[in-house]
Design an enzyme around this catalytic site. Structure first.
Site, PDB file in Angstrom:
ATOM      1  CG  PHE A 162      -0.609   0.802   2.361  1.00 40.14           C
ATOM      2  CD1 PHE A 162       0.252   0.318   3.330  1.00 40.14           C
ATOM      3  CD2 PHE A 162      -1.118   2.084   2.517  1.00 40.14           C
ATOM      4  CE1 PHE A 162       0.599   1.084   4.428  1.00 40.14           C
ATOM      5  CE2 PHE A 162      -0.781   2.863   3.615  1.00 40.14           C
ATOM      6  CZ  PHE A 162       0.085   2.366   4.576  1.00 40.14           C
ATOM      7  CE  LYS A 163       4.535   1.620   4.594  1.00 39.14           C
ATOM      8  NZ  LYS A 163       3.852   0.376   4.982  1.00 39.14           N
ATOM      9  CG  ASP A 164       3.707   0.898  -4.688  1.00 43.52           C
ATOM     10  OD1 ASP A 164       4.851   1.379  -4.562  1.00 43.52           O
ATOM     11  OD2 ASP A 164       3.495  -0.299  -4.983  1.00 43.52           O
TER      12      ASP A 164
END
Ligand SMILES: *Cc1c(COP(=O)(O)O)cnc(C)c1O
Length: 499
Positions: free
Chosen positions: A111-113
């Protein structure tokens, strides 16, 4: 405008706050005023795509970015070159009344993207807007996923260099491979002997070291952060709460205006804090459910009002949540106290000196109207992966499984039937060994390597292996450095002197 959680005279535009990352008082930047959405505006999101929804949310915070600037940042971040689905953040129904918000369709499968594809765009634009002449040096401490996502986002971006520090023994083999094979002319990747908190504390120390900062400025380097202490990391995350809600309405799972819960697998408190901002802005959220692994410092805090980091650090199969100091809690405390910067500063000083602070009953009650918290250990996590797969043929990664389990506990404890979204933060392929071990017998896994495990998962699910993970097999290891936590400043200098 943006101000510091610990007071002081900083009062900056969004572009300046994003450029600096952290306030001069050591506090975090927060918006002076929180914008809101009317019910009509919320209803209007339903027919929009992800980029348009992002525009609607971000435009309310990033007032100093022009419409075309914002639109071009969003277009560069969320497109089908970078994400493997047009929907960007799809909401998937699993069984009845479970909705998974899949935030892992970007280039690094976590999810960091969602934030780190946009942050480099926002930062580059900020450099132009503020006429910055210095080069910006991004320092990142990572528990595994941030590092790779930041490297991918910032590689070969003009006027920016990036150094990533990861805990030597604290990341999964795939996470490590993703980082040590990173290409790009402006990147450094360094293993730190210690855990994530050591790496994070080391980076924070550099940010608080004015001598080092001045020495860097003399050479034309300005420090900044891509960790979730940077407002530019947080604000993109608010978008997907709105988007998930709009998708629930669009799919006729709820009616416009009805409340929903979100369960969030939590580490540094960045993801769930974005949900809190969404609620403050008027998104109809009932409860935000904070899910932890055995490093359950947040569970205890949200139940007792006592934050106590003096406890054993556990290495778990959900390593991106192996954290004992959740930086973004500081922003929550700021908003909860109505902006009492003295109080926030005092708690943070206590945390630094003794590792403990207590917020007291009045504030605890306030938090509990919004948050509910519990945790799951590795054994429960593996059981959930197995059970969800055998019941629904849907495979979750261990972080998402922690959230699933905590949501079950919430349902049992409260009986609350409010429709609920479980925030899914990583692709199961990224944690291949833990996931495969949960659904296969030991002897079927024996002898498999990282890549044959990916293939095995693909065969079991019928899902393709994410392209970027499959291609790691043929990548060269470029980064082999490691250092003690005390040596982190020296490593930063080394990178800059090499350039
Ligand atoms: C970073 C991360 C988390 C924790 O998110 P925070 O914003 O730090 O609370 C959870 N799951 C995965 C897979 C992550 O990469």
């Amino acid at each position: 405008m943006y101000i510091s959680t610990r007071g002081g005279k900083d009062r900056l535009s969004a572009a300046q706050a994003i450029k600096l990352g952290i306030a001069s008082s050591g506090g975090l930047f927060v918006p002076e005023q929180i914008p809101s959405f009317t019910q009509g505006e919320l209803a209007g999101l339903v027919s929009l795509d992800y980029r348009q929804r992002a525009y609607a949310v971000l435009a309310k915070f990033l007032k100093d970015y022009s419409g075309p600037e914002l639109a071009s940042c969003i277009q560069a971040a969320y497109n089908s070159d970078k994400f493997d689905t047009e929907q960007i953040a799809p909401l998937v129904a699993v069984g009845d009344s479970r909705y998974l918000l899949e935030l892992w369709h970007g280039p690094t499968s976590a999810f960091k993207d969602m934030a780190l594809q946009l942050l480099p765009q926002l930062l580059s634009t900020a450099l132009q807007k503020t006429d910055e002449k210095n080069e910006v040096v991004i320092l990142v401490a990572t528990s595994g996923d941030t590092g790779k996502a930041a490297l991918e986002g910032f590689r070969d971006v003009d006027q920016i260099k990036i150094a990533v520090f990861f805990p030597h023994e604290g990341v999964s083999p795939i996470q490590r491979l993703q980082m040590v094979t990173q290409e790009g002319s402006n990147v450094a990747v360094i293993a730190v002997h210690g855990n994530f908190d050591d790496a994070q504390t080391g980076v924070k120390k550099i940010f608080n070291d004015t001598d080092m900062q001045n020495a860097l400025l003399d050479k034309g380097y300005q420090l900044s952060s891509a960790n979730s202490i940077n407002w530019g990391r947080l604000v993109p995350q608010i978008v997907y709460y709105f988007s998930a809600y709009a998708d629930l309405v669009k799919g006729k799972h709820i009616q416009q205006g009805q409340t929903v819960n979100f369960t969030v697998p939590t580490g540094n408190f960045g993801n769930i804090l974005a949900g809190y901002y969404a609620k403050l802005m008027g998104l109809p959220i009932n409860k935000l459910i904070c899910a932890s692994n055995s490093n359950n410092v947040l569970t205890d805090f949200l139940r007792s009002g006592v934050y106590d980091r003096n406890r054993d650090f556990h290495k778990t199969i959900s390593p991106s949540m192996d954290i004992l100091i959740s930086s973004n809690l500081e922003r929550l405390l700021y908003h909860m106290t109505g902006g009492d910067t003295n109080q926030v500063g005092a708690w943070m000083a206590k945390l630094q000196e003794t590792g403990v602070y207590t917020i007291g009953d009045r504030y605890l009650e306030k938090l509990r109207t919004v948050f509910w918290a519990d945790w799951a250990d590795d054994k429960e996590t593996a059981q959930v992966i197995q059970a969800v797969f055998s019941q629904h043929r849907y495979l979750t990664d261990p972080h998402t499984a922690v959230a699933w389990q905590v949501y079950e506990k919430y349902r049992q404890a409260t009986g609350d039937q409010t429709p609920s979204v479980i925030v899914s933060t990583a692709s199961p392929f990224k944690f291949n060994e833990s996931v495969l071990s949960a659904i296969e017998t030991k002897n079927r896994i024996a002898g498999l390597n990282e890549f044959t495990m990916l293939t095995a998962l693909s065969e079991l699910t019928g899902w393709p292996v994410p392209v970027a993970l499959a291609s790691l097999k043929n990548k060269q290891i470029i980064h082999q450095q490691s250092c003690a936590k005390e040596e982190m400043p020296a490593k930063v200098w080394e990178m800059l002197n090499k350039a």
